[in-house]
Structure formats: structure tokens, C-alpha cells
Design a protein around this motif. Structure first.
Motif, PDB file in Angstrom:
ATOM      1  N   TYR A 130       3.523   3.534  -4.622  1.00 32.12           N
ATOM      2  CA  TYR A 130       2.869   2.464  -3.864  1.00 32.12           C
ATOM      3  C   TYR A 130       3.725   1.216  -3.886  1.00 32.12           C
ATOM      4  O   TYR A 130       4.421   0.948  -4.856  1.00 32.12           O
ATOM      5  N   GLY A 146       0.781  -1.227   0.000  1.00 29.64           N
ATOM      6  CA  GLY A 146       0.000   0.000   0.000  1.00 29.64           C
ATOM      7  C   GLY A 146       0.810   1.271   0.000  1.00 29.64           C
ATOM      8  O   GLY A 146       1.785   1.421  -0.742  1.00 29.64           O
ATOM      9  N   ARG A 190       0.342  -2.354   6.162  1.00 28.80           N
ATOM     10  CA  ARG A 190       1.005  -1.092   5.805  1.00 28.80           C
ATOM     11  C   ARG A 190       2.493  -1.131   6.139  1.00 28.80           C
ATOM     12  O   ARG A 190       2.904  -1.748   7.115  1.00 28.80           O
ATOM     13  N   CYS A 197      -5.853   0.517  -4.289  1.00 28.62           N
ATOM     14  CA  CYS A 197      -5.003   1.465  -3.562  1.00 28.62           C
ATOM     15  C   CYS A 197      -4.465   2.540  -4.515  1.00 28.62           C
ATOM     16  O   CYS A 197      -4.499   3.730  -4.208  1.00 28.62           O
ATOM     17  N   GLN A 241      -5.565   3.373   1.489  1.00 25.05           N
ATOM     18  CA  GLN A 241      -5.254   1.994   1.844  1.00 25.05           C
ATOM     19  C   GLN A 241      -6.553   1.188   1.952  1.00 25.05           C
ATOM     20  O   GLN A 241      -7.396   1.494   2.796  1.00 25.05           O
ATOM     21  N   GLU A 266      -5.139  -3.093   5.379  1.00 27.56           N
ATOM     22  CA  GLU A 266      -4.799  -2.065   6.378  1.00 27.56           C
ATOM     23  C   GLU A 266      -3.669  -2.547   7.298  1.00 27.56           C
ATOM     24  O   GLU A 266      -2.743  -1.805   7.626  1.00 27.56           O
TER      25      GLU A 266
END
Lengths: 89, 413
Positions: B356, B348, B393, B379, B385, B390
Motif C-alpha cells: 500500500y 491506497g 488512487r 485500507c 480503498q 477513492e
């Protein structure tokens, strides 16, 4: 078998050793984020690196210089020899 | 079909149908530049075009498509992980896998076989029960089974008790499957290209121009392009590419070796894994046994093969499957695994606003190909995100919010 030259025990099968990662300065400036970075982030360099290695049966720690692109061990140094090298450069 | 074959075969000059169009000249600018033409990058290109209507895409691959981890993995697909974040993510991938051949219009040979993770110790039985309960709670078919049921599902395993590590039980995951890995990359490439994405093989990224918090240009061996957004999906080379934008990653690149035997008649239906013995095996549709072990013991960017690998692998494999003792090994190879400290991916957003990342795929990347393409496309398209990733990350490490995935294979825990 791949051979590593231990500064204390001489030439040994590399399976007798463990690699403990890059030689680098300890994190001292405090702060959680800086500590996290020093624990988790890796240089992971494709090139020549200095790393901590240990001969497991004798629990002997030393420094090896390796090329991570070619799987070549360039040289191995006792901690004293490595410190002398660092001081000289 | 036979008539077409005859007609085409007798033509003096005939142009074979190309799944992937020839590499076009580079344009001066693209909306999205995807670095890395493996399964993940190509899937992201496909879903960007299909789900988000973004077609001004260039996929840059330094070698040929699927030349990295995509073509070197052992093609196992499963979702019986340990962390709820991991199980949810990989199970979303399983849902895409089931319809992937229809979706792409190419047979990726997705074949559910049943997946057994053997337990040789009480500690592994405990972890297996834990995994089974987490899996079932999240709707994933998974069960702790014991010797009688193992004998029924996979009678080929030597279940005798007078061996060094007797089998006590197993985590059984019926949806565990295999697929043909190259075809997955080709299928995504073909459909992404049909929707307008450009695929540039033999195009190596050599650097980026960064202005403030944004990447502006991508330099390649074939020229420089302006990029509105950049996605990197380069697996084993993640640290090297991230260093070009001054990003340090929580990744160590380590080779993972695998091999195949000569082909035999179908004898082994299940996919069998033993974390304690560091072996896994499945039989492909053409009869070869695909086998792998643990990752190499130290970091390396070379895909050389070692003798240590088959030596240790077969010592354990023959204890489990004595009938393999006179089967010959045909090929051995290695791929580069980008291993993270918690065995979960890094996906992400990054500190750069239009850059990214899809990395940290270690030994678990192939099964995630569809869902990583899907979520990374979302994304890149939204700049946010997605909820499903999530937990993965990049900045989780700074917050000590690791996702310790001990359901990952081929790695010591």
C-alpha cells in the motif's frame, strides 16, 4: 548564486533557466494507458540524470547532466553535442 | 510535580522516562511492515492498533522519527482547499486534529489562529470566491473578505495601495491552525508502541522480495523480515522505495525551504499566506516567525539551503510586513517534497496486492497526518480503498482522472 554554463550564452545565474524534465524517448506505441504513463510517471532518479533545460531570455534549449543527490551540474551540452554523444554510446 | 522534580533530580542514578521505547531486535516476521517513521507512518500504526486491533506491526525508519517532512514543514493545518475531494479529506483531518491532544494524551499544541490567503489580483479574487463557495457547501468555515475586514483581523499587514502588489482581498479560514509537528510524531509513536507496535529507528529498507503480485520479504540494513502486508510512507523518497518493487510513480522530488526568525513578543495571531508573492508566515507559541516560500525550481534530493531563498522571500515578506525589516533570521532548512502533477496525494492500493502506498504529499502533508493515518490504516486492514480517498488512487493517472488541487500552497499553478 548558482551558476549554470549555457552552451550558447556562457556562465549565467541559474535563475535565468528553467528545467523541463528528463530527456527520454517520446511515447509512440499508442494507447491511452501508455500515453498517460509517459505524461505523468517520472523516473525521479536520485543520481545522475540528463535533463532538458532552457535559457529563458534567449529561448535556447540544451541538455544538462546533473547529480540530483548533490545539486551538482556535471556538464551542459548543445542538442547536437548530446545527439552525437548518444550516437557514440 | 515540583516535589517529583526534586526527588528525581537528587537521585544518583535515574532513568529518564522515554516517550519512545528503544529500538528492539527485529523479529523474523510481522503482519504489517510500515516503511517510514514520519507522522503518516506512525499515525497509521496507531490507528491500525487502536481501530483495527492489528498490533503485530514494525515501523521501519532509516534515521530518527520525524526526521523527514514531519520535522521540516511549517506546521500549518487547514482545510480550505478547492476540490470537493480535497476539502472533504482535509476537513476530516481537522476533526481529528481538534481532539488529537486528548486522544494521544500529549499536548500537540494545536492552536486555531485564523488563516488568510491574500489576493493581489482579480484572478486570485475569483479563485478565492470559488474556494469559499466550495468550502461553505461542504460545511467548512471560509469566506472571501476585503480590505476593511483584513485590517480588522490582521492589522499588521501593510494594506497601502502604493506597493508593487496591493492587497485586494483574502480568503479567510477561521479554523486554520498551527501545531507542534515533532510532538505529533512522538505522540503517535508513543501510543502505537504502547499498543504493541514496534518502532525501529536506524533501520533502512534496502529492498523487497516480490513473488507474483505479493511482497513477501523486506530487506533492511539490520536483516530481513517476512511481511504479510507493507505500507510505504516515505514522502520525498517515495520514487526510490517504489522502484524497489518496480513501480514508477507520478512524483517529482523537489526541495521546499523554510526559515525562522529570532523570537519576538506575540504580535501576529493570524497565519498569512500569499500565493502571488510566494510567501507564508505564522508566529509560533515561543515567538519565532516561521516563514516559507515556493518550492525550488528544479528536482533535487539534497536538503541544502540556498541564498536565493531568503533573498526572494524577504523581498516580498517585508513588503507585506514592513515591521520585520530589522528582525533577524535564525535558522534556514529544507525538506523534500514529493510533488504530484495534480497537487493531490497518491494513496491506497497499488498493482501489488499487499503493498500500500501513502505518497505524493508535496507541500501539503503535515495537515493530513491524522486522516492519512486513519484512512491508510483502514485500507491496510480491509484491503480495500476507503471511500474518502477513492479519488486519490494511484491508477487515477492512467484514467486521466486527476484531482487538480489548486488550493495547495507553495507550488505554482
Amino acid at each position: 548564486m548558482k551558476i549554470m554554463n549555457c552552451p550558447l550564452n556562457g556562465s549565467r545565474n541559474i535563475t535565468e533557466f528553467i528545467c523541463a524534465g528528463d530527456v527520454r524517448a517520446a511515447e509512440t506505441d499508442g494507447g491511452d494507458a501508455a500515453l498517460a504513463r509517459s505524461i505523468y510517471l517520472e523516473e525521479n532518479l536520485a543520481g545522475v540524470v540528463y535533463e532538458w533545460w532552457m535559457h529563458v531570455p534567449s529561448a535556447y534549449w540544451f541538455v544538462a547532466q546533473r547529480d540530483t543527490r548533490t545539486d551538482t551540474i556535471l556538464r551542459t551540452l548543445s542538442v547536437e553535442a548530446f545527439e552525437a554523444l548518444q550516437a557514440a554510446s | 510535580m515540583p516535589l517529583a522534580l526534586l526527588r528525581e533530580g537528587l537521585k544518583r542514578e535515574r532513568t529518564p522516562w522515554r516517550i519512545i521505547p528503544p529500538t528492539p531486535p527485529l523479529k523474523s516476521a510481522y503482519d504489517v511492515v510500515i516503511v517510514g517513521g514520519g507522522g503518516h507512518g506512525l499515525a497509521a500504526a496507531y490507528y491500525l492498533a487502536k481501530e483495527h486491533g492489528i498490533t503485530d506491526i514494525a515501523v521501519l525508519e532509516k534515521s530518527y522519527l520525524g526526521s523527514g517532512g514531519t520535522g521540516r514543514n511549517t506546521a500549518i493545518v487547514r482545510s480550505n482547499y478547492l476540490t470537493p475531494e480535497g476539502v472533504r479529506f482535509y476537513d476530516a483531518s481537522m476533526k481529528l486534529w481538534r481532539s488529537l491532544s486528548n486522544d494521544l494524551g500529549i499536548n500537540v499544541m494545536y492552536t486555531p489562529r485564523g488563516h488568510l490567503t491574500l489576493a493581489h489580483t482579480d484572478a486570485t479574487i475569483r479563485t478565492s470566491r470559488w474556494r469559499a463557495e466550495v468550502n461553505k457547501h461542504l460545511g467548512v468555515e471560509s469566506e472571501l473578505i476585503f480590505r476593511d475586514e483584513i485590517a480588522r483581523i490582521c492589522p499588521q499587514i501593510d494594506l497601502s495601495l502604493d506597493v508593487r502588489y496591493p492587497v485586494l482581498g483574502a480568503l479567510y479560514h477561521p479554523p486554520g491552525a498551527i501545531a507542534h509537528h515533532d510532538t505529533v510524531a512522538w505522540g503517535y509513536a508513543m501510543r502505537a508502541a504502547q499498543r504493541g507496535a514496534e518502532i525501529h529507528q536506524g533501520t533502512e529498507v534496502t529492498g523487497f522480495d516480490v513473488n507474483g503480485e505479493r511482497v513477501t520479504h523486506v530487506h533492511t540494513n539490520r536483516g530481513t523480515v517476512r511481511a504479510n502486508r507493507v505500507l510505504m510512507a516515505v514522502a520525498g523518497n517515495s520514487s526510490s522505495v517504489a522502484r524497489m518493487v518496480d513501480l514508477l510513480l507520478p512524483i517529482k522530488t523537489v526541495p521546499l525551504q523554510a526559515c525562522v526568525s529570532e523570537p519576538l513578543k506575540p504580535v501576529l495571531d493570524a497565519i498569512v499566506v500569499s500565493a502571488s508573492l510566494h510567501v507564508y508566515i505564522s508566529q509560533t507559541a515561543r515567538g519565532e516567525f516561521v516563514m516559507g516560500g515556493a518550492t525550488d525550481p528544479y528536482g533535487l534530493y539534497s536538503t541544502r539551503s540556498t541564498l536565493d531563498f531568503p533573498e526572494t522571500l524577504f523581498a516580498e515578506m517585508i513588503e507585506l510586513f514592513p515591521f520585520l525589516h530589522n528582525v533577524r533570521m535564525m535558522r534556514q532548512w529544507a525538506g523534500l517534497s514529493d510533488i504530484t502533477p495534480d497537487f493531490s496525494p497518491v494513496m491506497g492500493l497499488t498493482p501489488l496486492r499487499n503493498f500500500y502506498i501513502d505518497a505524493g504529499w508535496g507541500t501539503w502533508g503535515f495537515k493530513a497526518t491524522p486522516i492519512s493515518g486513519w484512512t491508510m490504516a483502514e485500507c491496510v486492514a480491509t484491503g480495500e480503498q476507503p471511500e474518502l480517498i477513492e479519488a486519490f488512487r494511484l491508477d487515477r493517472f492512467e484514467r486521466f482522472a486527476l484531482v487538480g488541487e489548486r488550493g495547495a500552497a507553495s507550488v505554482g499553478h
